[in-house]
Design an enzyme around this catalytic site. Structure first.
Site, PDB file in Angstrom:
ATOM      1  N   CYS A  18       0.416   2.613  -4.676  1.00 19.56           N
ATOM      2  CA  CYS A  18       0.022   3.842  -4.889  1.00 19.56           C
ATOM      3  C   CYS A  18       0.294   5.046  -4.174  1.00 19.56           C
ATOM      4  O   CYS A  18       0.553   4.796  -3.138  1.00 19.56           O
ATOM      5  CB  CYS A  18      -1.538   3.764  -4.517  1.00 19.56           C
ATOM      6  SG  CYS A  18      -2.709   5.178  -4.989  1.00 19.56           S
TER       7      CYS A  18
ATOM      8  N   HIS B  66       0.786  -1.252  -0.136  1.00 20.47           N
ATOM      9  CA  HIS B  66       0.067  -0.070  -0.016  1.00 20.47           C
ATOM     10  C   HIS B  66       0.812   1.209  -0.146  1.00 20.47           C
ATOM     11  O   HIS B  66       2.034   1.221   0.569  1.00 20.47           O
ATOM     12  CB  HIS B  66      -0.950   0.006   1.115  1.00 20.47           C
ATOM     13  CG  HIS B  66      -2.276  -0.854   1.198  1.00 20.47           C
ATOM     14  ND1 HIS B  66      -3.447  -0.657   0.261  1.00 20.47           N
ATOM     15  CD2 HIS B  66      -2.675  -2.051   1.767  1.00 20.47           C
ATOM     16  CE1 HIS B  66      -4.171  -1.471   0.367  1.00 20.47           C
ATOM     17  NE2 HIS B  66      -3.733  -2.232   1.466  1.00 20.47           N
TER      18      HIS B  66
END
Length: 297
Positions: A141, A90
């Site tokens: 991301c 993440h």
């Protein structure tokens, strides 16, 4: 300089997190499917090219372990050597407390027990000696703009999971550990003479900002960074690899790829879905590095 009598040394670090510790992230564990596969596949690629890989998966991918491995590589490698760093997991954000705009966000990698801020990563890259080549691949991301797509119609396949820490979780995590993250940023800025060290901004604005040009010029190593998406996009997870890593491995084609880093990036980009466009950045004296075959010692 590496002479004909000496061979370049190659080290690599591959971090993949299929979840994080809810104890640090306010109860959120952020389960993903393919990040450990990504790390292992990148390690296999590195090993096949003669590099010595270190792999840190999920619970072992702590802040201390990642920083210690990067610092060990920086101490060990000399001019002509190669360090390959990959991250799969993440991406998150914390408010920037050292920059010029009060609402600015710093991008992060969500490690198991806490986030690694981009300022810190930039500072660690600055430890590498002149002439060392550093390749960073991030399948995560780093989005500053969040959009919500309409739900799929009934019967449609579920969309791939994003590798972005939800904004509410990002705010909660920062709130619960604000002193920790603020201190990290201020420590990096203090070590850099009080100037904010923001690699994403430096990479994006290098040609137009004298201040950021000077900041990037401090790097002695040649650095290539390829991110899985643009700043306003998210990176998608998958069953066996992330979307970016999957296309990278397709282009690499078990080592049959013969182009340079620029064409490697272009061919990966051409295979990506429209929602995700990998970005290529360089820092330091990287022109010759860009012309080399990827992962070559």
């Amino acid at each position: 300089m590496v002479t004909k009598a000496s061979k370049a040394k190659g080290l690599s670090l591959h971090t993949g997190l299929n979840l994080v510790s809810g104890a640090h992230y306010g109860g959120w564990t952020g389960e993903l499917s393919a990040c450990e596969f990504d790390a292992n596949d990148m390690a296999a690629l590195a090993r096949g090219q003669g590099l010595k890989p270190t792999v840190l998966l999920t619970k072992k991918a702590t802040r201390a372990a990642v920083l210690a491995s990067i610092r060990a590589a920086a101490k060990s490698l000399k001019s002509g050597d190669l360090f390959f760093l990959s991250y799969s997991g993440h991406g998150g954000q914390v408010p920037d407390v050292t920059g010029e705009e009060s609402d600015k966000q710093d991008e992060t990698w969500c490690l198991y027990d806490g986030q690694l801020i981009d300022d810190e990563l930039y500072a660690e890259l600055g430890r590498f000696a002149k002439g060392v080549r550093v390749l960073v691949l991030s399948d995560s991301c780093h989005s500053g703009t969040v959009t919500r797509a309409a739900p799929p119609p009934p019967g449609a396949a579920a969309p791939a999971k994003s590798r972005m820490m939800p904004p509410a979780v990002a705010m909660r995590t920062y709130r619960d550990h604000q002193a920790f993250y603020d201190k990290l940023q201020r420590d990096v800025a203090r070590a850099d003479g009080g100037r904010p060290a923001d690699p994403d901004a430096a990479l994006a604005q290098l040609a137009v900002s004298p201040r950021l040009t000077a900041l990037a010029a401090q790097l002695k190593a040649a650095v290539i960074l390829v991110s899985g998406c643009q700043d306003n996009q998210t990176s998608l997870d998958g069953e066996h690899n992330g979307a970016f890593t999957e296309r990278l491995l397709m282009v690499w084609n078990q080592g049959k790829f013969e182009g340079n880093y620029a064409s490697f990036h272009a061919q990966i980009k051409a295979r990506m879905p429209a929602s995700q466009t990998p970005n290529l950045f360089v820092l330091g004296p990287a022109a010759a590095f860009l012309r080399q075959r990827p992962f070559k010692l």
